[in-house]
Write a protein that holds these residues in place. Structure first.
Motif, PDB file in Angstrom:
ATOM      1  N   LYS A   1      10.288   1.703  11.553  1.00  0.00           N
ATOM      2  CA  LYS A   1      10.743   0.827  10.457  1.00  0.00           C
ATOM      3  C   LYS A   1      12.203   0.401  10.611  1.00  0.00           C
ATOM      4  O   LYS A   1      12.650  -0.519   9.942  1.00  0.00           O
ATOM      5  CB  LYS A   1      10.599   1.560   9.119  1.00  0.00           C
ATOM      6  CG  LYS A   1       9.166   1.711   8.656  1.00  0.00           C
ATOM      7  CD  LYS A   1       9.151   2.479   7.352  1.00  0.00           C
ATOM      8  CE  LYS A   1       7.734   2.677   6.861  1.00  0.00           C
ATOM      9  NZ  LYS A   1       7.711   3.587   5.711  1.00  0.00           N
TER      10      LYS A   1
ATOM     11  N   ASN B   1       9.421  -7.524   3.537  1.00  0.00           N
ATOM     12  CA  ASN B   1      10.695  -8.126   3.965  1.00  0.00           C
ATOM     13  C   ASN B   1      10.803  -9.591   3.550  1.00  0.00           C
ATOM     14  O   ASN B   1      11.285 -10.420   4.305  1.00  0.00           O
ATOM     15  CB  ASN B   1      10.865  -8.034   5.495  1.00  0.00           C
ATOM     16  CG  ASN B   1      10.908  -6.595   5.974  1.00  0.00           C
ATOM     17  OD1 ASN B   1      11.377  -5.713   5.258  1.00  0.00           O
ATOM     18  ND2 ASN B   1      10.407  -6.360   7.169  1.00  0.00           N
TER      19      ASN B   1
ATOM     20  N   ASN C   1      12.427  -5.841  10.728  1.00  0.00           N
ATOM     21  CA  ASN C   1      12.920  -6.459   9.493  1.00  0.00           C
ATOM     22  C   ASN C   1      12.395  -7.876   9.295  1.00  0.00           C
ATOM     23  O   ASN C   1      12.736  -8.547   8.329  1.00  0.00           O
ATOM     24  CB  ASN C   1      14.446  -6.476   9.484  1.00  0.00           C
ATOM     25  CG  ASN C   1      14.988  -5.069   9.521  1.00  0.00           C
ATOM     26  OD1 ASN C   1      14.612  -4.233   8.706  1.00  0.00           O
ATOM     27  ND2 ASN C   1      15.839  -4.781  10.505  1.00  0.00           N
TER      28      ASN C   1
ATOM     29  N   ARG D   1       5.206  -5.833  -4.703  1.00  0.00           N
ATOM     30  CA  ARG D   1       6.522  -5.295  -4.437  1.00  0.00           C
ATOM     31  C   ARG D   1       6.923  -4.352  -5.561  1.00  0.00           C
ATOM     32  O   ARG D   1       6.752  -4.665  -6.742  1.00  0.00           O
ATOM     33  CB  ARG D   1       7.543  -6.437  -4.335  1.00  0.00           C
ATOM     34  CG  ARG D   1       8.859  -5.981  -3.748  1.00  0.00           C
ATOM     35  CD  ARG D   1       9.791  -7.152  -3.615  1.00  0.00           C
ATOM     36  NE  ARG D   1      10.354  -7.478  -4.924  1.00  0.00           N
ATOM     37  CZ  ARG D   1      11.626  -7.826  -5.116  1.00  0.00           C
ATOM     38  NH1 ARG D   1      12.443  -7.907  -4.070  1.00  0.00           N
ATOM     39  NH2 ARG D   1      12.070  -8.138  -6.304  1.00  0.00           N
TER      40      ARG D   1
ATOM     41  N   LYS E   1      14.632   1.862   9.599  1.00  0.00           N
ATOM     42  CA  LYS E   1      15.404   2.367   8.458  1.00  0.00           C
ATOM     43  C   LYS E   1      14.943   3.780   8.120  1.00  0.00           C
ATOM     44  O   LYS E   1      13.778   4.124   8.354  1.00  0.00           O
ATOM     45  CB  LYS E   1      15.168   1.497   7.234  1.00  0.00           C
ATOM     46  CG  LYS E   1      15.885   0.176   7.272  1.00  0.00           C
ATOM     47  CD  LYS E   1      15.504  -0.621   6.051  1.00  0.00           C
ATOM     48  CE  LYS E   1      15.965  -2.070   6.210  1.00  0.00           C
ATOM     49  NZ  LYS E   1      15.102  -2.973   5.456  1.00  0.00           N
TER      50      LYS E   1
ATOM     51  N   SER F   1      12.656  -1.808  -1.440  1.00  0.00           N
ATOM     52  CA  SER F   1      13.369  -1.114  -0.355  1.00  0.00           C
ATOM     53  C   SER F   1      12.753   0.240  -0.045  1.00  0.00           C
ATOM     54  O   SER F   1      12.909   0.772   1.058  1.00  0.00           O
ATOM     55  CB  SER F   1      14.838  -0.919  -0.735  1.00  0.00           C
ATOM     56  OG  SER F   1      14.949   0.106  -1.717  1.00  0.00           O
TER      57      SER F   1
ATOM     58  N   PRO G   1      10.067 -10.907   8.247  1.00  0.00           N
ATOM     59  CA  PRO G   1       9.153 -11.046   7.104  1.00  0.00           C
ATOM     60  C   PRO G   1       7.706 -10.993   7.565  1.00  0.00           C
ATOM     61  O   PRO G   1       7.364 -11.564   8.600  1.00  0.00           O
ATOM     62  CB  PRO G   1       9.479 -12.434   6.543  1.00  0.00           C
ATOM     63  CG  PRO G   1      10.658 -12.929   7.272  1.00  0.00           C
ATOM     64  CD  PRO G   1      10.846 -12.111   8.506  1.00  0.00           C
TER      65      PRO G   1
END
Ligand SMILES: [Zn+2]
Ligand SMILES: [Zn+2]
Length: 385
Positions: free
Chosen positions: A204, A252, A120, A154, A206, A161, A122
Protein backbone atom coordinates in the motif's frame (compact mmCIF):
# COMPACT_ATOMS: atom_id res chain seq x y z
CA UNK A 1 -47.53 -21.03 10.01
CA UNK A 2 -48.18 -24.08 7.92
CA UNK A 3 -45.24 -26.01 6.51
CA UNK A 4 -44.09 -24.40 3.27
CA UNK A 5 -44.53 -26.53 0.19
CA UNK A 6 -41.63 -27.42 -2.02
CA UNK A 7 -41.36 -24.86 -4.83
CA UNK A 8 -41.00 -27.55 -7.50
CA UNK A 9 -44.04 -29.33 -6.14
CA UNK A 10 -46.01 -26.06 -6.22
CA UNK A 11 -45.36 -25.79 -9.95
CA UNK A 12 -45.80 -29.52 -10.57
CA UNK A 13 -42.17 -29.91 -11.62
CA UNK A 14 -39.16 -32.03 -10.78
CA UNK A 15 -35.88 -30.72 -9.46
CA UNK A 16 -33.55 -30.25 -12.42
CA UNK A 17 -36.29 -29.13 -14.83
CA UNK A 18 -35.32 -26.80 -17.68
CA UNK A 19 -36.03 -23.06 -17.80
CA UNK A 20 -38.57 -23.68 -20.55
CA UNK A 21 -40.46 -26.22 -18.47
CA UNK A 22 -40.39 -23.78 -15.60
CA UNK A 23 -41.84 -20.95 -17.69
CA UNK A 24 -44.48 -23.17 -19.19
CA UNK A 25 -45.56 -24.54 -15.81
CA UNK A 26 -45.69 -21.05 -14.36
CA UNK A 27 -47.85 -19.74 -17.20
CA UNK A 28 -50.31 -22.58 -16.80
CA UNK A 29 -50.55 -22.27 -13.02
CA UNK A 30 -50.69 -18.47 -13.02
CA UNK A 31 -53.53 -18.58 -15.52
CA UNK A 32 -55.40 -21.19 -13.48
CA UNK A 33 -55.22 -19.25 -10.21
CA UNK A 34 -55.19 -15.67 -11.50
CA UNK A 35 -57.41 -13.49 -9.26
CA UNK A 36 -59.10 -11.92 -12.30
CA UNK A 37 -60.26 -15.35 -13.39
CA UNK A 38 -61.22 -16.50 -9.87
CA UNK A 39 -62.89 -13.45 -8.33
CA UNK A 40 -63.46 -13.78 -4.59
CA UNK A 41 -61.83 -17.20 -4.38
CA UNK A 42 -59.46 -17.05 -1.41
CA UNK A 43 -57.93 -20.46 -2.08
CA UNK A 44 -57.07 -19.47 -5.64
CA UNK A 45 -55.60 -16.23 -4.39
CA UNK A 46 -53.35 -18.07 -1.95
CA UNK A 47 -52.31 -20.53 -4.66
CA UNK A 48 -51.56 -17.65 -7.02
CA UNK A 49 -49.24 -16.11 -4.42
CA UNK A 50 -47.56 -19.45 -3.81
CA UNK A 51 -47.02 -19.99 -7.53
CA UNK A 52 -45.54 -16.51 -7.95
CA UNK A 53 -43.19 -16.96 -5.05
CA UNK A 54 -42.01 -20.32 -6.35
CA UNK A 55 -41.40 -18.86 -9.79
CA UNK A 56 -39.57 -15.83 -8.46
CA UNK A 57 -37.06 -18.06 -6.67
CA UNK A 58 -36.66 -20.80 -9.28
CA UNK A 59 -36.32 -18.40 -12.23
CA UNK A 60 -33.32 -16.76 -10.63
CA UNK A 61 -30.36 -19.08 -11.16
CA UNK A 62 -28.55 -17.92 -8.02
CA UNK A 63 -31.56 -18.29 -5.78
CA UNK A 64 -32.46 -21.57 -7.37
CA UNK A 65 -28.99 -22.94 -6.63
CA UNK A 66 -29.32 -21.85 -3.01
CA UNK A 67 -32.78 -23.31 -2.79
CA UNK A 68 -31.62 -26.61 -4.29
CA UNK A 69 -28.89 -26.79 -1.70
CA UNK A 70 -30.51 -25.39 1.42
CA UNK A 71 -34.26 -25.51 0.80
CA UNK A 72 -36.44 -22.64 1.95
CA UNK A 73 -33.88 -21.52 4.52
CA UNK A 74 -31.48 -20.76 1.67
CA UNK A 75 -33.73 -18.13 0.09
CA UNK A 76 -35.99 -16.81 2.81
CA UNK A 77 -34.36 -15.03 5.74
CA UNK A 78 -37.44 -15.42 7.90
CA UNK A 79 -37.56 -19.16 7.38
CA UNK A 80 -35.92 -21.12 10.19
CA UNK A 81 -32.93 -19.90 12.12
CA UNK A 82 -29.52 -18.84 10.99
CA UNK A 83 -30.46 -18.02 7.42
CA UNK A 84 -28.61 -15.36 5.48
CA UNK A 85 -29.41 -11.70 6.02
CA UNK A 86 -30.27 -10.86 2.43
CA UNK A 87 -33.90 -10.37 1.57
CA UNK A 88 -35.21 -11.46 -1.77
CA UNK A 89 -37.27 -8.40 -2.55
CA UNK A 90 -34.25 -6.61 -3.91
CA UNK A 91 -32.80 -9.71 -5.42
CA UNK A 92 -29.60 -9.33 -3.49
CA UNK A 93 -28.84 -12.41 -1.55
CA UNK A 94 -25.22 -12.80 -0.62
CA UNK A 95 -26.00 -12.75 3.10
CA UNK A 96 -23.23 -13.65 5.51
CA UNK A 97 -21.14 -15.14 2.77
CA UNK A 98 -20.84 -11.74 1.11
CA UNK A 99 -19.56 -10.18 4.30
CA UNK A 100 -16.94 -12.86 4.75
CA UNK A 101 -15.64 -12.30 1.25
CA UNK A 102 -15.67 -8.58 1.66
CA UNK A 103 -13.60 -8.89 4.83
CA UNK A 104 -11.01 -10.92 2.99
CA UNK A 105 -10.97 -9.18 -0.36
CA UNK A 106 -13.29 -6.22 -0.32
CA UNK A 107 -11.09 -3.76 1.56
CA UNK A 108 -8.60 -3.72 -1.24
CA UNK A 109 -11.01 -3.64 -4.10
CA UNK A 110 -8.35 -4.96 -6.40
CA UNK A 111 -6.53 -8.25 -6.72
CA UNK A 112 -2.85 -9.05 -6.32
CA UNK A 113 -2.16 -9.10 -10.02
CA UNK A 114 -3.41 -5.58 -10.59
CA UNK A 115 -1.64 -4.15 -7.60
CA UNK A 116 0.41 -1.87 -9.72
CA UNK A 117 3.59 0.13 -9.23
CA UNK A 118 1.90 3.21 -7.88
CA UNK A 119 -0.23 2.29 -4.91
CA UNK A 120 -1.54 5.84 -4.72
CA UNK A 121 -3.08 5.87 -8.18
CA UNK A 122 -6.86 6.31 -8.24
CA UNK A 123 -8.73 3.06 -8.63
CA UNK A 124 -12.30 2.77 -9.81
CA UNK A 125 -14.71 1.02 -7.48
CA UNK A 126 -16.13 -2.36 -8.43
CA UNK A 127 -19.50 -2.80 -10.08
CA UNK A 128 -22.32 -4.22 -8.03
CA UNK A 129 -24.79 -6.60 -9.68
CA UNK A 130 -28.36 -7.16 -8.63
CA UNK A 131 -31.19 -9.14 -10.09
CA UNK A 132 -34.80 -8.01 -9.75
CA UNK A 133 -38.06 -9.71 -10.62
CA UNK A 134 -40.68 -7.56 -12.36
CA UNK A 135 -44.06 -8.16 -13.91
CA UNK A 136 -44.84 -8.10 -17.62
CA UNK A 137 -46.61 -4.75 -17.18
CA UNK A 138 -43.71 -3.18 -15.32
CA UNK A 139 -41.38 -4.23 -18.13
CA UNK A 140 -43.79 -2.93 -20.77
CA UNK A 141 -44.60 0.42 -19.18
CA UNK A 142 -41.57 1.06 -16.99
CA UNK A 143 -41.81 1.35 -13.22
CA UNK A 144 -40.24 2.78 -10.15
CA UNK A 145 -38.84 0.36 -7.64
CA UNK A 146 -36.73 0.49 -4.52
CA UNK A 147 -33.86 -1.94 -4.51
CA UNK A 148 -31.40 -2.80 -1.82
CA UNK A 149 -27.72 -3.07 -2.54
CA UNK A 150 -24.57 -3.54 -0.55
CA UNK A 151 -21.62 -1.43 -1.52
CA UNK A 152 -18.29 -0.22 -0.18
CA UNK A 153 -18.33 3.46 0.65
CA UNK A 154 -15.54 5.75 1.64
CA UNK A 155 -15.24 5.77 5.43
CA UNK A 156 -16.47 9.11 6.79
CA UNK A 157 -14.52 8.86 10.03
CA UNK A 158 -11.09 8.73 8.42
CA UNK A 159 -11.95 10.30 5.06
CA UNK A 160 -10.78 7.09 3.44
CA UNK A 161 -7.25 7.18 4.84
CA UNK A 162 -7.75 4.22 7.16
CA UNK A 163 -6.00 6.05 10.01
CA UNK A 164 -7.70 6.79 13.32
CA UNK A 165 -9.15 10.27 13.74
CA UNK A 166 -6.41 12.74 14.58
CA UNK A 167 -3.66 10.56 13.14
CA UNK A 168 -2.68 9.98 9.57
CA UNK A 169 -1.24 7.23 7.45
CA UNK A 170 2.53 7.45 7.10
CA UNK A 171 4.64 6.73 4.08
CA UNK A 172 6.11 3.27 4.49
CA UNK A 173 9.75 3.50 5.60
CA UNK A 174 10.78 0.30 3.82
CA UNK A 175 9.50 1.06 0.31
CA UNK A 176 9.24 4.85 0.60
CA UNK A 177 5.70 4.75 -0.66
CA UNK A 178 6.23 2.70 -3.82
CA UNK A 179 4.70 -0.44 -2.32
CA UNK A 180 7.50 -2.53 -3.74
CA UNK A 181 10.98 -3.46 -2.53
CA UNK A 182 14.01 -4.77 -4.39
CA UNK A 183 15.44 -8.05 -3.29
CA UNK A 184 18.48 -10.00 -4.40
CA UNK A 185 17.73 -13.53 -5.52
CA UNK A 186 20.27 -16.25 -6.16
CA UNK A 187 19.68 -17.94 -9.50
CA UNK A 188 21.78 -20.20 -11.76
CA UNK A 189 22.84 -17.01 -13.55
CA UNK A 190 24.06 -15.37 -10.39
CA UNK A 191 22.39 -12.79 -8.21
CA UNK A 192 19.38 -11.12 -9.77
CA UNK A 193 17.56 -8.09 -8.46
CA UNK A 194 13.85 -8.51 -8.47
CA UNK A 195 11.07 -6.45 -7.01
CA UNK A 196 8.36 -7.80 -4.82
CA UNK A 197 5.46 -6.43 -2.88
CA UNK A 198 6.68 -4.65 0.22
CA UNK A 199 6.02 -6.99 3.14
CA UNK A 200 5.84 -4.20 5.68
CA UNK A 201 2.93 -2.28 4.13
CA UNK A 202 1.52 -5.07 1.98
CA UNK A 203 2.06 -2.96 -1.14
CA UNK A 204 0.00 0.00 0.00
CA UNK A 205 2.99 2.31 0.33
CA UNK A 206 1.64 3.50 3.63
CA UNK A 207 1.58 2.23 7.15
CA UNK A 208 -1.11 2.97 9.65
CA UNK A 209 -0.06 3.01 13.27
CA UNK A 210 -3.56 3.33 14.67
CA UNK A 211 -6.21 2.05 12.29
CA UNK A 212 -9.59 3.78 12.10
CA UNK A 213 -12.04 1.79 14.18
CA UNK A 214 -14.94 2.24 11.81
CA UNK A 215 -13.25 0.68 8.80
CA UNK A 216 -10.49 -1.27 10.54
CA UNK A 217 -7.95 0.61 8.46
CA UNK A 218 -9.53 -0.31 5.12
CA UNK A 219 -10.66 3.22 4.26
CA UNK A 220 -14.02 1.91 3.02
CA UNK A 221 -16.95 0.38 4.81
CA UNK A 222 -19.75 -1.80 3.56
CA UNK A 223 -23.19 -0.21 3.69
CA UNK A 224 -26.61 -1.48 2.78
CA UNK A 225 -28.34 1.18 0.71
CA UNK A 226 -31.77 1.54 -0.76
CA UNK A 227 -31.87 2.98 -4.24
CA UNK A 228 -34.94 4.38 -5.98
CA UNK A 229 -34.64 3.18 -9.52
CA UNK A 230 -36.57 3.75 -12.72
CA UNK A 231 -37.02 0.56 -14.68
CA UNK A 232 -36.92 1.62 -18.35
CA UNK A 233 -40.11 0.92 -20.31
CA UNK A 234 -39.63 -1.79 -22.89
CA UNK A 235 -36.93 -3.77 -21.10
CA UNK A 236 -37.11 -7.50 -21.71
CA UNK A 237 -36.42 -10.62 -19.68
CA UNK A 238 -32.72 -11.16 -19.02
CA UNK A 239 -31.67 -7.64 -20.01
CA UNK A 240 -29.46 -5.49 -17.83
CA UNK A 241 -29.52 -1.76 -17.29
CA UNK A 242 -26.85 0.28 -15.59
CA UNK A 243 -27.00 2.82 -12.80
CA UNK A 244 -23.81 4.81 -13.36
CA UNK A 245 -21.66 5.60 -10.37
CA UNK A 246 -23.88 3.84 -7.82
CA UNK A 247 -21.54 0.91 -7.13
CA UNK A 248 -18.53 0.61 -4.81
CA UNK A 249 -16.72 3.88 -4.15
CA UNK A 250 -13.27 4.21 -5.67
CA UNK A 251 -9.92 4.22 -3.90
CA UNK A 252 -7.52 7.16 -3.81
CA UNK A 253 -10.15 9.41 -5.32
CA UNK A 254 -11.01 6.99 -8.15
CA UNK A 255 -14.56 7.01 -9.55
CA UNK A 256 -17.30 4.78 -8.20
CA UNK A 257 -18.33 1.62 -10.01
CA UNK A 258 -21.79 1.03 -11.46
CA UNK A 259 -24.79 -0.98 -10.38
CA UNK A 260 -25.86 -3.49 -13.01
CA UNK A 261 -29.51 -4.37 -12.67
CA UNK A 262 -30.63 -7.51 -14.49
CA UNK A 263 -34.37 -8.00 -14.81
CA UNK A 264 -36.24 -11.24 -14.75
CA UNK A 265 -39.71 -10.71 -16.20
CA UNK A 266 -42.46 -12.95 -14.90
CA UNK A 267 -44.62 -14.38 -17.69
CA UNK A 268 -48.08 -12.83 -17.94
CA UNK A 269 -51.28 -14.86 -17.95
CA UNK A 270 -52.72 -12.79 -20.83
CA UNK A 271 -49.86 -11.48 -22.91
CA UNK A 272 -46.89 -13.02 -24.59
CA UNK A 273 -44.06 -10.93 -25.87
CA UNK A 274 -42.17 -11.14 -29.13
CA UNK A 275 -39.56 -8.41 -29.29
CA UNK A 276 -41.62 -5.23 -29.03
CA UNK A 277 -44.78 -6.87 -30.35
CA UNK A 278 -47.11 -8.73 -28.10
CA UNK A 279 -49.71 -11.41 -28.55
CA UNK A 280 -52.88 -12.31 -26.78
CA UNK A 281 -55.44 -14.98 -27.47
CA UNK A 282 -59.15 -14.34 -26.98
CA UNK A 283 -61.76 -17.09 -26.94
CA UNK A 284 -65.00 -16.18 -28.73
CA UNK A 285 -68.22 -18.12 -29.11
CA UNK A 286 -69.40 -19.83 -32.25
CA UNK A 287 -72.18 -17.31 -32.79
CA UNK A 288 -69.88 -14.33 -32.16
CA UNK A 289 -67.68 -15.68 -34.95
CA UNK A 290 -70.65 -16.28 -37.24
CA UNK A 291 -72.61 -13.09 -36.61
CA UNK A 292 -69.77 -10.75 -35.68
CA UNK A 293 -69.63 -8.94 -32.34
CA UNK A 294 -67.91 -6.28 -30.35
CA UNK A 295 -65.35 -7.88 -28.03
CA UNK A 296 -63.21 -6.44 -25.25
CA UNK A 297 -59.48 -6.69 -25.87
CA UNK A 298 -56.99 -6.18 -23.04
CA UNK A 299 -54.03 -3.98 -23.95
CA UNK A 300 -51.25 -2.58 -21.82
CA UNK A 301 -53.13 0.73 -21.80
CA UNK A 302 -56.34 -0.85 -20.56
CA UNK A 303 -59.30 -2.48 -22.25
CA UNK A 304 -60.32 -1.48 -25.76
CA UNK A 305 -63.29 -2.51 -27.88
CA UNK A 306 -62.79 -4.34 -31.11
CA UNK A 307 -65.38 -5.37 -33.66
CA UNK A 308 -65.00 -8.93 -34.86
CA UNK A 309 -66.54 -8.97 -38.35
CA UNK A 310 -69.26 -11.36 -39.45
CA UNK A 311 -67.92 -14.71 -40.61
CA UNK A 312 -64.62 -14.59 -38.72
CA UNK A 313 -62.75 -17.90 -38.85
CA UNK A 314 -61.16 -19.41 -35.77
CA UNK A 315 -57.49 -18.47 -35.23
CA UNK A 316 -57.86 -15.24 -37.21
CA UNK A 317 -55.24 -12.72 -36.10
CA UNK A 318 -55.97 -9.00 -35.86
CA UNK A 319 -53.32 -6.36 -35.50
CA UNK A 320 -53.66 -3.34 -33.26
CA UNK A 321 -51.02 -0.92 -34.48
CA UNK A 322 -48.81 0.82 -31.92
CA UNK A 323 -50.45 -0.98 -29.04
CA UNK A 324 -47.38 -3.07 -28.31
CA UNK A 325 -44.33 -2.49 -26.16
CA UNK A 326 -42.50 0.82 -25.98
CA UNK A 327 -39.16 0.71 -27.87
CA UNK A 328 -36.62 0.70 -25.10
CA UNK A 329 -34.17 3.01 -26.85
CA UNK A 330 -36.37 5.31 -28.83
CA UNK A 331 -39.80 6.57 -29.71
CA UNK A 332 -42.61 4.43 -30.91
CA UNK A 333 -44.12 1.13 -29.98
CA UNK A 334 -44.57 -2.31 -31.39
CA UNK A 335 -47.95 -3.78 -32.34
CA UNK A 336 -50.36 -5.97 -30.48
CA UNK A 337 -51.63 -9.09 -32.22
CA UNK A 338 -54.96 -10.52 -31.16
CA UNK A 339 -55.79 -14.07 -32.07
CA UNK A 340 -59.47 -14.96 -31.78
CA UNK A 341 -60.18 -18.61 -31.25
CA UNK A 342 -63.64 -20.10 -31.52
CA UNK A 343 -64.43 -22.13 -28.45
CA UNK A 344 -66.51 -25.17 -29.28
CA UNK A 345 -69.24 -25.42 -26.63
CA UNK A 346 -69.32 -28.53 -24.43
CA UNK A 347 -71.79 -30.16 -22.05
CA UNK A 348 -74.81 -29.24 -24.15
CA UNK A 349 -78.32 -30.07 -22.94
CA UNK A 350 -80.63 -32.02 -25.20
CA UNK A 351 -82.52 -28.85 -25.97
CA UNK A 352 -79.32 -27.13 -27.05
CA UNK A 353 -78.31 -30.13 -29.12
CA UNK A 354 -81.68 -30.17 -30.86
CA UNK A 355 -81.40 -26.46 -31.68
CA UNK A 356 -78.00 -27.07 -33.18
CA UNK A 357 -79.24 -30.03 -35.24
CA UNK A 358 -82.08 -27.92 -36.55
CA UNK A 359 -79.60 -25.24 -37.49
CA UNK A 360 -77.30 -27.76 -39.20
CA UNK A 361 -80.24 -29.02 -41.28
CA UNK A 362 -80.80 -25.50 -42.52
CA UNK A 363 -77.24 -24.98 -43.76
CA UNK A 364 -76.13 -25.66 -47.31
CA UNK A 365 -72.84 -25.79 -49.23
CA UNK A 366 -73.23 -22.04 -49.69
CA UNK A 367 -72.53 -21.57 -45.98
CA UNK A 368 -69.35 -23.67 -46.00
CA UNK A 369 -67.00 -22.47 -48.72
CA UNK A 370 -63.91 -24.26 -47.49
CA UNK A 371 -65.66 -27.51 -46.73
CA UNK A 372 -67.28 -27.59 -50.15
CA UNK A 373 -63.95 -26.83 -51.83
CA UNK A 374 -62.30 -29.57 -49.83
CA UNK A 375 -64.77 -32.24 -50.91
CA UNK A 376 -64.55 -31.02 -54.50
CA UNK A 377 -60.80 -31.64 -54.35
CA UNK A 378 -61.25 -35.12 -52.91
CA UNK A 379 -63.70 -35.95 -55.69
CA UNK A 380 -61.27 -34.64 -58.31
CA UNK A 381 -58.38 -36.62 -56.89
CA UNK A 382 -60.07 -39.89 -55.95
CA UNK A 383 -63.23 -40.15 -57.98
CA UNK A 384 -66.76 -40.29 -56.79
CA UNK A 385 -66.29 -43.25 -54.40
ZN1 LIG B 1 -12.13 4.74 8.52
ZN1 LIG C 1 6.11 -0.52 2.16
Amino acid sequence: MAEKRDYYEVLGLQKGCSDDELKKAYRTMAKKYHPDLNPGDKTAEAKFKEVNEAYEILSDSQKRARYDQFGHAGVDPSYGAGAGAGGFAGGFDMGDLGDIFSDIFGGFGFGGSTRTRNPNAPIRGNDVSVQIGISFMEAAKGAKQTIQIQRLERCDDCQGSGAKKGTSAETCSDCHGSGQVRVGQRTPFGMVQTTKTCPKCGGKGKTIKEPCESCRGMGRVRHIRKLEINIPAGIDDGQTFILRGQGDHGINGGPAGDVNVTVSVRPDPLFERDGFDMWCEIPITYSQAVLGDEIVVPTIDGKVKYTVPEGTQSATVFRLRNKGIQFVNGRGRGDQYVKVVVEVPKNLTNKQKDALKNFENLTTDKNYEKRKGFFDKIRDAMGKN
